[in-house]
Design a protein around this motif. Structure first.
Motif, mmCIF file in Angstrom:
data_model
loop_
_atom_site.group_PDB
_atom_site.id
_atom_site.type_symbol
_atom_site.label_atom_id
_atom_site.label_comp_id
_atom_site.label_asym_id
_atom_site.label_seq_id
_atom_site.Cartn_x
_atom_site.Cartn_y
_atom_site.Cartn_z
ATOM 1 N N SER A 5 6.462 6.572 -6.771
ATOM 2 C CA SER A 5 5.991 5.422 -5.995
ATOM 3 C C SER A 5 6.609 5.451 -4.614
ATOM 4 O O SER A 5 7.795 5.695 -4.438
ATOM 5 C CB SER A 5 6.251 4.079 -6.657
ATOM 6 N N VAL A 6 5.731 5.207 -3.656
ATOM 7 C CA VAL A 6 6.133 5.208 -2.253
ATOM 8 C C VAL A 6 6.351 3.758 -1.853
ATOM 9 O O VAL A 6 5.576 2.882 -2.231
ATOM 10 C CB VAL A 6 5.022 5.848 -1.406
ATOM 11 N N ASP A 7 7.442 3.509 -1.122
ATOM 12 C CA ASP A 7 7.709 2.129 -0.721
ATOM 13 C C ASP A 7 7.133 1.879 0.674
ATOM 14 O O ASP A 7 5.990 1.469 0.818
ATOM 15 C CB ASP A 7 9.216 1.867 -0.799
ATOM 16 N N MET A 8 7.901 2.175 1.719
ATOM 17 C CA MET A 8 7.389 1.914 3.081
ATOM 18 C C MET A 8 6.643 3.126 3.621
ATOM 19 O O MET A 8 7.018 4.264 3.334
ATOM 20 C CB MET A 8 8.553 1.658 4.007
ATOM 21 N N ILE A 9 5.648 2.864 4.451
ATOM 22 C CA ILE A 9 4.939 3.964 5.126
ATOM 23 C C ILE A 9 4.781 3.588 6.597
ATOM 24 O O ILE A 9 4.393 2.459 6.914
ATOM 25 C CB ILE A 9 3.525 4.177 4.529
#
Ligand code: ADP
Ligand code: ASP
Ligand code: MG
Length: 408
Positions: A290-294
């Motif tokens: 899972s990716v948090d900030m982009i």
């Protein structure tokens, strides 16, 4: 008579004396005439020890093997607690996650609970027993042992409380409630008597490890009242986590969380054309990362940089994937930074009050703290900064928003 679910964390069952103390808390609840289901974590430090053991055999461990080993920590504490109760004359039975009917998906090391067959727990409750269930673990449809991610016993507890339609779920831990910031970092932090599910969800998601985020998601979805309270002051009311009410928006900022557990990856000089971000994040998603900030910069000369954050545990895997995709799409490089921290300011009051973001930025600037990334939700502002400024940033923001003074 009520049905009460009580969860005891690692420090609460950290040695034999504490296990006996916990047994007394349960005995007292039982003597009031309540049915009690107990969820326990592994003894303090045990899960870390087991993870290190697995990693010492192989630096890139097989995740099924990891869960097989790591899930044993909870069995020891459940068995010891059940033994303590039986010895005191309080009939009790210990159950593993699978004996208790906890079914999960197949995502080893971070599985999600899909369903709980409560028939065995109910049978033992009907026999008048205290039922002790291991937290953190479950079983897939194929009979594989899984674990629910760090802090997952909170989620086991809430999910069992929901499945049993319990009257209450009490999370006993080593602090006497949810504070305006981690009390280990900010000595002036205050205990919050009542907090909304939404705020707790944001704080947990932002790194306040007092509750695992999925436990709050479950509680919110099924409106299960949660209480965070201290094993060492069991009569203290602690913090009630519940539905938002009208009084809550009066407070601008409810709390501040920090998270040193993420890494930042930047894919440098990415060709600026449709489908590139989709390719990168699809590959990460397919690998359960899972990716948090982009953050994507404005393109210059047809190229752009894409930065994103992932959990440190996933950073090796994510870096490999990013390097592979970078090569495929013709990007120049991938840069990784493990020395970052995310600081988040949370409060439902932000919905109706402006100026929180500017105050965050101004305060950090005053102390020379540079901001690398920013993200916001309706009730949260998060910034990524250099890890070495974590404690300073939390303290100065806590002071700037007068969280040590504010009455809630
Ligand atoms: P357990 O082993 O009981 O599950 P954890 O260590 O997972 O306990 O969570 C409790 C810890 O969470 C506290 O000791 C505290 O340092 C930390 N914590 C972080 N943020 C907060 C907060 N806002 N309020 C209370 N505790 C917090
Ligand atoms: N023992 C597990 C951990 O340390 C689960 C938990 O304590 O909630 O993460
Ligand atoms: Mg915990």
């Amino acid at each position: 008579m009520a049905l009460i679910v009580q969860k005891f964390g690692g420090t609460s069952v950290g040695n034999i004396e504490r296990i006996k103390h916990v047994a007394n808390i349960i005995k007292e609840t039982k003597e009031k005439g309540h049915d009690v289901v107990v969820i326990v974590s592994a003894m303090a430090g045990e899960t870390d020890r087991l993870i290190d053991l697995v990693k010492s055999v192989c630096t890139e461990p097989n995740e099924r093997d990891m869960d097989f080993v790591v899930s044993t920590g909870e069995m020891v504490s459940a068995g010891l607690l059940s033994n303590a109760l039986n010895c005191m004359g309080v009939p009790a039975i210990s159950l593993t996650g699978w004996q208790a009917g906890i079914k999960t998906d197949r995502a080893f090391t971070k599985a999600r609970i899909l369903d709980i067959d409560t028939s065995r727990i109910k049978k033992h409750l009907n026999e008048g027993k205290v039922v002790i269930v291991t937290g953190f673990q479950g079983l897939t449809e194929e009979g594989e042992i899984t674990t629910l991610g760090r802090g997952g016993s909170d989620t086991s507890a809430v999910a069992i409380a929901v499945a049993l339609n319990a009257d209450r779920c009490d999370i006993f831990t080593d602090v006497d409630g949810v504070y305006t910031a981690d009390p280990r970092v900010v000595p002036e932090a205050r205990k919050i008597p009542v907090i909304s599910y939404e705020e707790m969800l944001e704080l947990a998601g932002a790194g306040s490890k007092v509750l695992q985020i999925r436990s709050v998601e479950f509680a919110m979805k099924y409106n299960m009242p949660l209480r965070v309270r201290s094993t060492f002051k069991p009569h203290d009311e602690g913090t009630l986590v519940k539905e938002e009410d009208d009084t809550m928006e009066k407070v601008l900022v409810r709390g501040i969380a920090h998270n040193k557990n993420e890494s930042r990856l930047t894919v440098v000089k990415v060709p600026d054309r449709p489908g590139i971000a989709a390719k990168l994040f699809e590959e990460l998603g397919n690998n359960n990362i899972s990716v948090d900030m982009i953050v994507q910069n404005v393109a210059t000369d047809g190229y752009t940089d894409i930065s994103f954050t992932v959990e440190k545990n996933d950073a090796d895997k994510a870096e490999k994937i990013a390097r592979k995709v970078a090569q495929e799409i013709g990007a120049k490089d991938v840069i990784r930074d493990d020395k970052i921290a995310k600081i988040s300011v949370v409060g439902v009051g932000m919905r109706s009050h402006a100026g929180v973001a500017s105050k965050v930025f101004k305060t950090l600037a005053q102390y020379g703290i540079n901001i690398y990334m920013i993200s916001t939700s309706e009730i949260k502002i998060s910034v990524v900064i250099d890890e070495k400024f974590t404690e300073l940033a939390v303290r100065v923001l806590h002071e700037a928003f007068e969280l040590d003074k504010q009455g809630i």
